[in-house]
Enzyme design. Structure first.
Site, PDB file in Angstrom:
ATOM      1  N   ARG A 272     -16.687   7.509  -0.681  1.00 31.80           N
ATOM      2  CA  ARG A 272     -16.597   8.528   0.146  1.00 31.80           C
ATOM      3  C   ARG A 272     -17.583   8.393   1.120  1.00 31.80           C
ATOM      4  O   ARG A 272     -18.473   9.315   1.558  1.00 31.80           O
ATOM      5  CB  ARG A 272     -17.038   9.715  -0.538  1.00 31.80           C
TER       6      ARG A 272
ATOM      7  N   ARG B 233     -19.127  14.536   4.014  1.00 29.07           N
ATOM      8  CA  ARG B 233     -19.901  15.543   4.501  1.00 29.07           C
ATOM      9  C   ARG B 233     -21.475  15.611   4.358  1.00 29.07           C
ATOM     10  O   ARG B 233     -22.043  16.321   4.843  1.00 29.07           O
ATOM     11  CB  ARG B 233     -19.537  17.052   3.467  1.00 29.07           C
TER      12      ARG B 233
ATOM     13  N   ARG C 262     -15.248  16.419  11.928  1.00 25.95           N
ATOM     14  CA  ARG C 262     -14.296  17.331  11.120  1.00 25.95           C
ATOM     15  C   ARG C 262     -14.146  18.663  11.840  1.00 25.95           C
ATOM     16  O   ARG C 262     -13.068  19.281  11.935  1.00 25.95           O
ATOM     17  CB  ARG C 262     -14.846  17.641   9.831  1.00 25.95           C
TER      18      ARG C 262
ATOM     19  N   ASP D  11      -6.735  10.682   2.468  1.00 21.39           N
ATOM     20  CA  ASP D  11      -6.798  11.323   0.944  1.00 21.39           C
ATOM     21  C   ASP D  11      -5.647  11.009   0.222  1.00 21.39           C
ATOM     22  O   ASP D  11      -4.569  10.594   0.765  1.00 21.39           O
ATOM     23  CB  ASP D  11      -6.680  12.647   1.276  1.00 21.39           C
TER      24      ASP D  11
ATOM     25  N   TYR E  99      -2.245  16.358  -9.976  1.00 20.07           N
ATOM     26  CA  TYR E  99      -2.524  17.350  -8.767  1.00 20.07           C
ATOM     27  C   TYR E  99      -1.107  17.901  -8.452  1.00 20.07           C
ATOM     28  O   TYR E  99      -0.956  19.172  -8.227  1.00 20.07           O
ATOM     29  CB  TYR E  99      -3.126  16.902  -7.414  1.00 20.07           C
TER      30      TYR E  99
HETATM   31  O1  CP3 Z   1     -14.030   7.098   0.213  1.00 12.43           O
HETATM   32  C1  CP3 Z   1     -13.773   7.140   1.531  1.00 12.43           C
HETATM   33  O2  CP3 Z   1     -14.726   7.572   2.353  1.00 12.43           O
HETATM   34  C2  CP3 Z   1     -12.443   7.452   2.151  1.00 12.43           C
HETATM   35  C3  CP3 Z   1     -11.601   8.571   1.959  1.00 12.43           C
HETATM   36  C4  CP3 Z   1     -11.420   9.306   0.856  1.00 12.43           C
HETATM   37  C5  CP3 Z   1     -11.264  10.714   0.574  1.00 12.43           C
HETATM   38  N1  CP3 Z   1     -10.933  11.095  -0.566  1.00 12.43           N
HETATM   39  C6  CP3 Z   1     -11.817  11.611   1.603  1.00 12.43           C
HETATM   40  C7  CP3 Z   1     -12.099  13.110   1.212  1.00 12.43           C
HETATM   41  C8  CP3 Z   1     -10.926   8.826  -0.328  1.00 12.43           C
HETATM   42  C9  CP3 Z   1     -10.810   7.459  -0.934  1.00 12.43           C
HETATM   43  C10 CP3 Z   1     -10.566   9.868  -1.166  1.00 12.43           C
HETATM   44  C11 CP3 Z   1      -9.894   9.719  -2.575  1.00 12.43           C
HETATM   45  C12 CP3 Z   1      -9.666  10.862  -3.352  1.00 12.43           C
HETATM   46  N2  CP3 Z   1      -9.236  12.194  -2.968  1.00 12.43           N
HETATM   47  C13 CP3 Z   1      -9.738  11.028  -4.885  1.00 12.43           C
HETATM   48  C14 CP3 Z   1      -9.934   9.933  -5.630  1.00 12.43           C
HETATM   49  C15 CP3 Z   1     -11.431   9.519  -5.878  1.00 12.43           C
HETATM   50  C16 CP3 Z   1     -12.441  10.632  -6.390  1.00 12.43           C
HETATM   51  O3  CP3 Z   1     -13.028  11.171  -5.934  1.00 12.43           O
HETATM   52  O4  CP3 Z   1     -12.101  10.517  -7.926  1.00 12.43           O
HETATM   53  C17 CP3 Z   1      -9.272  12.318  -5.186  1.00 12.43           C
HETATM   54  C18 CP3 Z   1      -9.211  12.776  -6.749  1.00 12.43           C
HETATM   55  C19 CP3 Z   1      -9.013  13.144  -4.205  1.00 12.43           C
HETATM   56  C20 CP3 Z   1      -8.591  14.542  -3.890  1.00 12.43           C
HETATM   57  C21 CP3 Z   1      -9.525  15.198  -3.297  1.00 12.43           C
HETATM   58  N3  CP3 Z   1      -9.743  15.119  -1.798  1.00 12.43           N
HETATM   59  C22 CP3 Z   1     -10.427  16.345  -3.813  1.00 12.43           C
HETATM   60  C23 CP3 Z   1     -10.385  16.708  -5.196  1.00 12.43           C
HETATM   61  C24 CP3 Z   1     -10.906  16.889  -2.675  1.00 12.43           C
HETATM   62  C25 CP3 Z   1     -11.789  18.012  -2.723  1.00 12.43           C
HETATM   63  C26 CP3 Z   1     -13.257  17.518  -3.525  1.00 12.43           C
HETATM   64  C27 CP3 Z   1     -14.163  17.313  -2.487  1.00 12.43           C
HETATM   65  O5  CP3 Z   1     -14.908  16.482  -2.736  1.00 12.43           O
HETATM   66  O6  CP3 Z   1     -14.315  18.148  -1.561  1.00 12.43           O
HETATM   67  C28 CP3 Z   1     -10.650  15.908  -1.583  1.00 12.43           C
HETATM   68  C29 CP3 Z   1     -11.381  16.275  -0.414  1.00 12.43           C
HETATM   69  C30 CP3 Z   1     -11.776  15.113   0.515  1.00 12.43           C
HETATM   70  N4  CP3 Z   1     -11.219  14.019   0.319  1.00 12.43           N
HETATM   71  C31 CP3 Z   1     -13.179  15.075   1.153  1.00 12.43           C
HETATM   72  C32 CP3 Z   1     -13.226  13.758   1.739  1.00 12.43           C
HETATM   73  C33 CP3 Z   1     -14.445  13.195   2.719  1.00 12.43           C
HETATM   74  C34 CP3 Z   1     -13.909  16.467   1.364  1.00 12.43           C
HETATM   75  C35 CP3 Z   1     -13.132  17.316   2.268  1.00 12.43           C
HETATM   76  C36 CP3 Z   1     -14.154  17.955   3.442  1.00 12.43           C
HETATM   77  O7  CP3 Z   1     -14.601  17.243   4.203  1.00 12.43           O
HETATM   78  O8  CP3 Z   1     -14.106  19.157   3.529  1.00 12.43           O
END
Ligand code: CP3
Length: 344
Positions: A25, A29, A38, A75, A152
């Site tokens: 990540r 944010r 974003r 994602d 999911y």
């Molecule tokens: O790592 C990186 O920088 C690359 C991008 C990336 C994102 N999600 C961007 C993201 C990667 C590799 C993921 C993987 C991901 N997504 C996983 C596996 C890794 C982990 O964290 O266990 C999972 C389970 C998801 C599903 C997901 N996406 C959830 C549950 C959420 C909401 C929770 C949260 O952290 O907000 C997301 C949203 C998400 N994916 C964000 C980002 C930057 C935040 C969204 C935003 O900017 O509002």
């Protein structure tokens, strides 16, 4: 040709005094420039599907910190979206999907090789990154592992204990296996296309692997990962794969050998010394600083970075967090982590 990129060297088995570093990540944010882009895109999903802006947020942490690898911005839930399950994100809460719990729901999904039109913007993001990344920065593609993505799709949202997926697995194993099978095949096609578009490494995120026990772990975490890696290696033998069966505990032992993974990513619940003794003996490891240090910083962060570097120093290692950096993290602590690793 000898590898020159630090990340690829470690994945090749090289032992480096200063290991390569990137961060789960890392585009997110906690960075004001991410929040601005974003907002420009409109929302999170629009950002994922806007190749120019997704490439821009991927590059932001590279410019700011000089990480050794960039992970494309996307994602893990884009695969269900491409298969035809509706996906949206509720700000402050997380993902929502139309549920896949009946044969009728499953029947509406498209085939594994019919996902590419929908995912074309992701491949374009990779092509842009391939052009724009510094020569020393490795490019990582990724997908969710089938079990984690299925949790999911079945629940329609994130769940603390993955109960709806466990229930479907018990009550309708044929349907559950069909969902895992479709995701396995779609993931093979998706990652192959990512590699063709420029990904030099791919990572499989199995964030909920820890809730699979015994035979379930073998059948639904290990086996789909093995199938995906074996298909990818047949097509792209030189592209390394990082597997992340998060919170697998003893399931980490032998996971790389059984699946063909070139590196195992560790969460921060396992001790570094345990991982040296049980996992680094057979494969490169990635991890495993607790993400909380990116919030708290200070001397404890410095001590932890040096301890982890030292503990893993006799084998191949990629420095990373044990899970994603959180939105409340302070970017100054990220800079401190990198400076300590490289100069401390
Ligand atoms: O790592 C990186 O920088 C690359 C991008 C990336 C994102 N999600 C961007 C993201 C990667 C590799 C993921 C993987 C991901 N997504 C996983 C596996 C890794 C982990 O964290 O266990 C999972 C389970 C998801 C599903 C997901 N996406 C959830 C549950 C959420 C909401 C929770 C949260 O952290 O907000 C997301 C949203 C998400 N994916 C964000 C980002 C930057 C935040 C969204 C935003 O900017 O509002």
């Amino acid at each position: 040709m000898a590898e020159t990129k630090k990340l690829l060297k470690s994945l090749n088995g090289d032992v480096q005094t200063i290991p390569p570093i990137w961060m789960m990540r890392q585009a997110g944010r906690y960075l004001p420039e991410y929040r601005a882009t974003r907002a420009q895109a409109g929302d999170f999903l629009s950002l994922c599907y806007n190749s120019e802006l997704a490439a821009e947020v991927t590059l932001q942490p590279i410019r700011r910190f000089g990480f050794d690898a960039a992970i494309m911005f996307a994602d893990i839930l884009l695969i269900p979206d491409a298969l035809g399950a509706d996906l949206w994100f509720v700000t402050g809460e997380g993902p929502r999907l139309s549920t896949t719990t009946t044969e009728q729901d499953f029947g509406k999904l498209v085939h594994a090789d019919a996902i590419h039109d929908h995912l074309a913007p992701i491949y374009e993001t990779l092509r842009i990154l391939k052009r724009e990344l510094p020569a020393e920065t490795a490019l990582i593609g990724f997908a969710g592992a089938p079990w984690t993505v299925a949790t999911y799709m079945i629940a329609g949202r994130g769940t603390p204990d993955q109960a709806p997926a466990h229930r479907l697995k018990a009550e309708n194993p044929a349907l559950f296996n069909a969902i895992i099978g479709r995701l396995t095949n779609a993931t093979i096609e998706y990652l192959s296309k990512q590699i063709e578009a420029g990904a030099e490494v791919v990572k499989l995120f199995d964030s909920w692997a820890g809730s699979l026990k015994g035979a379930d772990f073998t059948n639904y975490a290990l086996e789909p990962t093995r199938k995906i890696i074996s298909a990818l290696k047949a097509r792209h033998p030189n592209v390394p794969v990082i597997a992340f069966p998060r919170e697998a505990g003893d399931g980490y032992i032998g996971f790389a050998k059984a699946t063909g993974a070139d590196c195992v990513a560790l969460d921060n619940s396992v001790s570094a010394q345990w991982a040296v003794d049980n996992i680094q003996t057979e494969v490169c490891v990635q991890g495993n600083l607790a993400p909380q240090h990116m919030v708290t910083g200070g001397q404890p962060l410095i001590d932890e970075v040096l301890r982890i570097r030292e503990t893993f120093s006799k084998g191949p290692h990629i420095f990373n967090l044990g899970h994603g950096i959180t939105p409340d993290a302070n970017p100054d602590n990220v800079a401190l982590m990198i400076d300590t690793l490289r100069n401390g």
